[in-house]
Structures are given as structure tokens and as C-alpha cells.
Design a protein around this motif. Structure first.
Motif, mmCIF file in Angstrom:
data_model
loop_
_atom_site.group_PDB
_atom_site.id
_atom_site.type_symbol
_atom_site.label_atom_id
_atom_site.label_comp_id
_atom_site.label_asym_id
_atom_site.label_seq_id
_atom_site.Cartn_x
_atom_site.Cartn_y
_atom_site.Cartn_z
ATOM 1 N N LEU A 154 1.472 16.502 0.506
ATOM 2 C CA LEU A 154 1.637 15.937 1.847
ATOM 3 C C LEU A 154 0.295 15.710 2.524
ATOM 4 O O LEU A 154 0.120 14.735 3.273
ATOM 5 N N MET A 155 -0.665 16.575 2.255
ATOM 6 C CA MET A 155 -1.994 16.405 2.832
ATOM 7 C C MET A 155 -2.655 15.139 2.304
ATOM 8 O O MET A 155 -3.211 14.341 3.075
ATOM 9 N N VAL A 156 -2.596 14.930 0.985
ATOM 10 C CA VAL A 156 -3.184 13.722 0.389
ATOM 11 C C VAL A 156 -2.507 12.472 0.941
ATOM 12 O O VAL A 156 -3.169 11.498 1.324
ATOM 13 N N MET A 157 -1.171 12.490 1.004
ATOM 14 C CA MET A 157 -0.425 11.338 1.503
ATOM 15 C C MET A 157 -0.755 11.060 2.965
ATOM 16 O O MET A 157 -1.031 9.920 3.359
ATOM 17 N N GLY A 158 -0.697 12.096 3.792
ATOM 18 C CA GLY A 158 -0.911 11.913 5.227
ATOM 19 C C GLY A 158 -2.283 11.357 5.550
ATOM 20 O O GLY A 158 -2.425 10.409 6.335
ATOM 21 N N ILE A 159 -3.311 11.931 4.942
ATOM 22 C CA ILE A 159 -4.675 11.485 5.226
ATOM 23 C C ILE A 159 -4.903 10.071 4.696
ATOM 24 O O ILE A 159 -5.519 9.230 5.372
ATOM 25 N N SER A 160 -4.396 9.773 3.511
ATOM 26 C CA SER A 160 -4.598 8.446 2.919
ATOM 27 C C SER A 160 -3.956 7.354 3.766
ATOM 28 O O SER A 160 -4.562 6.294 4.010
ATOM 29 N N ILE A 161 -2.737 7.586 4.228
ATOM 30 C CA ILE A 161 -2.040 6.579 5.025
ATOM 31 C C ILE A 161 -2.692 6.419 6.387
ATOM 32 O O ILE A 161 -2.805 5.300 6.917
ATOM 33 N N MET A 162 -3.168 7.508 6.968
ATOM 34 C CA MET A 162 -3.869 7.419 8.250
ATOM 35 C C MET A 162 -5.146 6.589 8.122
ATOM 36 O O MET A 162 -5.445 5.733 8.967
ATOM 37 N N VAL A 163 -5.903 6.823 7.058
ATOM 38 C CA VAL A 163 -7.135 6.061 6.832
ATOM 39 C C VAL A 163 -6.817 4.573 6.676
ATOM 40 O O VAL A 163 -7.498 3.708 7.237
ATOM 41 N N PHE B 90 0.832 -1.203 0.000
ATOM 42 C CA PHE B 90 0.000 0.000 0.000
ATOM 43 C C PHE B 90 0.869 1.258 0.000
ATOM 44 O O PHE B 90 0.565 2.230 -0.709
ATOM 45 N N LEU B 91 1.934 1.255 0.800
ATOM 46 C CA LEU B 91 2.797 2.430 0.862
ATOM 47 C C LEU B 91 3.398 2.736 -0.504
ATOM 48 O O LEU B 91 3.513 3.904 -0.893
ATOM 49 N N LEU B 92 3.757 1.700 -1.235
ATOM 50 C CA LEU B 92 4.290 1.900 -2.583
ATOM 51 C C LEU B 92 3.228 2.507 -3.498
ATOM 52 O O LEU B 92 3.485 3.470 -4.225
ATOM 53 N N ARG B 93 2.024 1.962 -3.455
ATOM 54 C CA ARG B 93 0.962 2.428 -4.354
ATOM 55 C C ARG B 93 0.575 3.877 -4.089
ATOM 56 O O ARG B 93 0.465 4.681 -5.021
#
Length: 449
Positions: free
Chosen positions: A422-431, A383-386
């Protein structure tokens, strides 16, 4: 809860100090070489981005070793953890040689591709070449520190980091300016200081692993040195995914820097100053992210993943508190901080503006690192890669291009694109962290098929 928070801080604060010394070394070095002019600041800034990309490609080895060793430590199977460490080191040695070759044959071309001026390429090529040689040692050191964090030895990692960075600061000052009987080498001396520091760190890391830790973990066990294809495939696959994730992020940052470079050397220098200041926000983000990897990984190894999930949440809460405090300081003293780096008003005033805007937005970078650390701990590397690929190439780079070259928003447009990403990345990984079925999480094992 209080006991959990204390445990998190005992792991996180040494990592925080370790990352802080690295950040402080970069900051002090940049302030010192900043006396040589804004062009030198720009050279160091561009070189830092290039080295970040070189490091990112192979950093997956250290990240993989970190979480696999944490899981093995939690499961009480450190013989496998040591075996995986040797396999990771074999990979690092091969890649270290390749990195040195690239630096020898292509440093000037790489600077030219970045989009810097002819003068920047002329003055910066030797410095970048030396930085590539230093990186050859750096990827091995990163893997050693990944092992130390995996076993929870963050204080030992901190001590090694402090020793190394004190040497780098000393050598940067003396070799750059010819002080205290040292030769006056200018910018090349700055690069040589990094090279010597990384070489010294490799020596003390090797001594720590092979001698200090041997009594407890049998790190010199010959059986652990034996090559096993199934385990190598696991280490290589996981390292490839995490390395590709980091490289996707770093390459997009490289392109971002190339875009900013086309705004002129003053804009590039201001961008580097602002990024260097904001790296103090990356510091607690990385430290608490590494702590999340340790706690989640060890709990997965123990067969208590839900406790790891709780630890990941607590780590994110504490890390966010640190970022809010730091952001407040940056917001209030932005111009004074930027002025430390350079007396050029065009550079420090623009840098201060960028710092002010991003003071609290760096919380999203924190969310990215806190929860990515948790996902690494449980082995959710795919997931982190995608998400890194999607956010880098479908959000960050397109927005940076549009805001800089279509809307002509200059440096501010560049930073709006950065923090949108960074906002898109941070929120997506948190979810993803909270939507994971933690009851189904298992220890990462090699496939023998």
C-alpha cells in the motif's frame, strides 16, 4: 479555501455515510455470524475475498461510468452521459449472467482452491454460491451508483445505500437465527440476506434512474438507448483497464488470503477480523477518492482542469485528517474492538495486535484512493493499470510469500507485506497526480476511426 472544503465535504460526507453503512452491514453481519464459531468467521472472510475478486473484474464498468458521466455533466452534455450509461448497463447484464453461472457450477471448487480446510469447504459452498447470485445484482447496482456520483447526487446514492443495508442487517439476523417468525437457515440465511438486499437495491436504483431522474436528464430517451460502436469501444476499453487494475489488486489479495489460510483457521479468522476493522479506514479512503473523481471529472468537462487539480489536493488533505482520527481510535481500543467479533482469545488478541500495528499505516491506503480517484477523473486509466500490476505482482505477492513461508513471521509478516504494498502504491499514484501536465488534459472522447 473554506468554500472549497465545504463543497468537498458536502459531496464526501454522503459518500462516507454510504460506504459506512455498507461497512457497518458487513461488520454487524460478521459479529452476528461470529456467534456460530471461528470456522464460520473464516468462511465469511474467505468468501468476502472471493467476492471482492469477482466484483473487481467487472467494477471497472462502474468506475468508468462514474468518471465519464462526471466529465459529461461538467461539459453540459448529459445526452452523451445517458447514452454511455445504457452501454455500461448492457455490459453489466451480460456479465451478471456469467457470474451467476460461475457460482452455480464452481462455488465449492473455488473455496477448495483458496486453501481452506475440508470442513470449511463443506460448510461454506452453499453460502458462497448464494453470494455469487447476489453479486450478479451487485455489479448493476455499482454502475447505477457510479452514474449518481458522476452527476454529484451523492446524497441520493446515500439514501439508496442506507435503505438496502438496513434490510440486509434485518434479514441477516432473522434468517440466520430464525428470529421473528423467519426460518432458521444458519450461514445460508446470511448469504440469502445479501442476495435479497442486492435484488431490492436493483429495483430502487432502476426506479430512481428511469422515473425520478427522467424529468431532469431524459433517462428514458429512446435515442440514448441506441447502440453506438465507437462509444461502446470507449466504455469497454476504459472498463477493461479499470477492471484489470482492480482485479490485479484483488487477485493478489486473494493469494495473500490463501497464504494466510495455510497458517491455520485461527490465523485466518483473526486476519478477517482485522481486515474488517481496517475496512473502516477504507471507508473514508473510498469516499474521498470518489469525491476526487467527481470534482476532477466535472472540472475537466468544464475545461478547468487546474481547478480540478486543486480540488483533488484539498480532498486528499481532508481525507487524511479523517484517517488520522480514525486510526487513533483504532490504536487505543484495538482489543476491545476485536473482542466484539469473537470471544475466542487466540483470535481476538491476534486481531487486536494487527489492528494496532496498522492503525496509522492505513494512511497509505488513503493516498492510494484519494489520488487514484483524481487520476480516474482526468481519465489516466492506463497508469493506474500499470502501477497496480507492478505493485501487486512484484511487491505484494513476493513479499507475502517470503515473510510468511521463508522468514516464518506468521500473521505479522503477512501484514508487513500488505502495508509495504500500500505504501508503494499510494506514493506512486500521488507522484503521478502531481507530475501530470494538467494544462494538456482534455475531455475523454470516443475514437470514430
Amino acid at each position: 479555501m473554506l468554500r472549497n472544503w465545504i463543497n468537498i465535504l458536502l459531496l464526501a460526507i454522503p459518500s462516507l455515510i454510504s460506504f459506512a453503512t455498507q461497512t457497518m452491514t458487513g461488520t454487524v453481519s460478521l459479529i452476528m455470524v461470529g456467534q456460530l464459531g471461528f470456522l464460520i468467521i473464516a468462511i465469511v472472510g474467505v468468501s468476502n475475498i472471493i467476492m471482492y475478486n469477482a466484483f473487481a473484474i467487472f467494477s471497472g464498468i462502474g468506475h468508468t461510468l462514474n468518471y465519464l458521466v462526471a466529465q459529461n455533466f461538467g461539459a453540459g452534455d448529459m445526452r452523451k452521459g445517458i447514452q454511455r450509461t445504457y452501454l455500461a448497463m448492457y455490459m453489466c447484464i451480460v456479465f451478471a449472467v456469467l457470474i451467476a453461472i460461475v457460482g452455480f457450477v464452481g462455488a465449492d471448487d473455488i473455496l477448495r482452491w483458496t486453501g481452506g480446510s475440508d470442513e470449511l469447504v463443506h460448510q461454506g459452498s452453499l453460502y458462497l454460491e448464494i453470494r455469487f447470485y447476489a453479486m450478479s445484482f451487485g455489479i448493476l447496482n455499482f454502475a447505477f451508483h457510479g452514474f449518481l456520483r458522476g452527476i454529484g447526487a451523492t446524497r441520493m446514492s446515500m439514501v439508496l445505500s442506507i435503505m438496502t443495508n438496513v434490510i440486509m442487517i434485518y434479514l441477516t439476523y432473522t434468517l440466520t437465527f430464525g428470529e421473528w417468525g423467519m426460518p432458521h437457515l444458519g450461514l445460508a440465511g446470511t448469504g440469502l440476506a445479501v442476495f435479497i438486499g442486492e435484488a431490492f437495491q436493483l429495483l430502487i436504483c432502476a426506479y430512481t434512474f428511469f422515473f425520478v431522474l427522467n424529468k431532469k436528464f431524459h433517462t428514458r430517451d429512446r435515442a440514448a438507448m441506441v447502440f453506438q460502436w465507437a462509444e461502446m469501444k470507449l466504455v469497454a476499453l476504459e472498463s477493461g483497464k479499470l477492471g484489470a487494475q482492480e482485479f490485479s489488486l484483488s487477485l493478489s489479495m486473494y493469494i495473500f488470503t490463501a497464504f494466510v489460510a495455510r497458517l491455520g483457521d485461527h490465523a485466518l479468522a483473526a486476519n478477517e477480523v482485522a481486515l474488517n476493522v481496517m475496512s473502516f479506514g477504507f471507508m473514508p479512503a473510498f469516499a474521498f477518492g470518489a469525491t476526487a473523481t467527481i470534482l476532477v471529472g466535472q472540472n475537466v468537462g468544464k475545461g478547468t482542469p487546474l481547478i480540478g487539480r486543486r480540488a483533488g489536493t484539498d480532498t486528499a488533505i481532508l481525507g487524511t485528517i479523517f484517517l488520522i482520527i480514525l486510526g487513533t481510535v483504532e490504536l487505543i481500543f484495538a482489543e476491545q474492538i476485536a473482542h466484539f467479533y469473537t470471544s475466542d482469545p487466540e483470535v481476538y488478541k491476534l486481531a487486536a495486535y494487527l489492528i494496532t500495528v496498522s492503525a496509522y499505516l492505513q494512511i497509505f491506503d488513503g493516498l492510494l484512493n484519494f489520488f487514484a480517484g483524481g487520476l480516474r477523473g482526468l481519465g489516466d486509466t492506463t497508469f493506474l493499470l500499470r502501477i497496480s500490476f507492478i505493485a501487486s505482482w512484484f511487491v505484494f505477492v513476493p513479499l507475502a510469500y517470503v515473510f510468511i513461508f521463508v522468514f516464518h513471521w506468521g500473521s505479522m509478516g503477512a501484514w508487513i507485506s500488505l502495508y509495504s504494498f500500500l505504501m508503494v502504491m499510494g506514493i506512486s499514484i500521488m507522484v503521478r497526480f502531481y507530475r501530470t501536465d494538467w494544462t494538456a488534459v482534455r475531455l475523454k472522447e470516443a475514437s470514430h476511426s
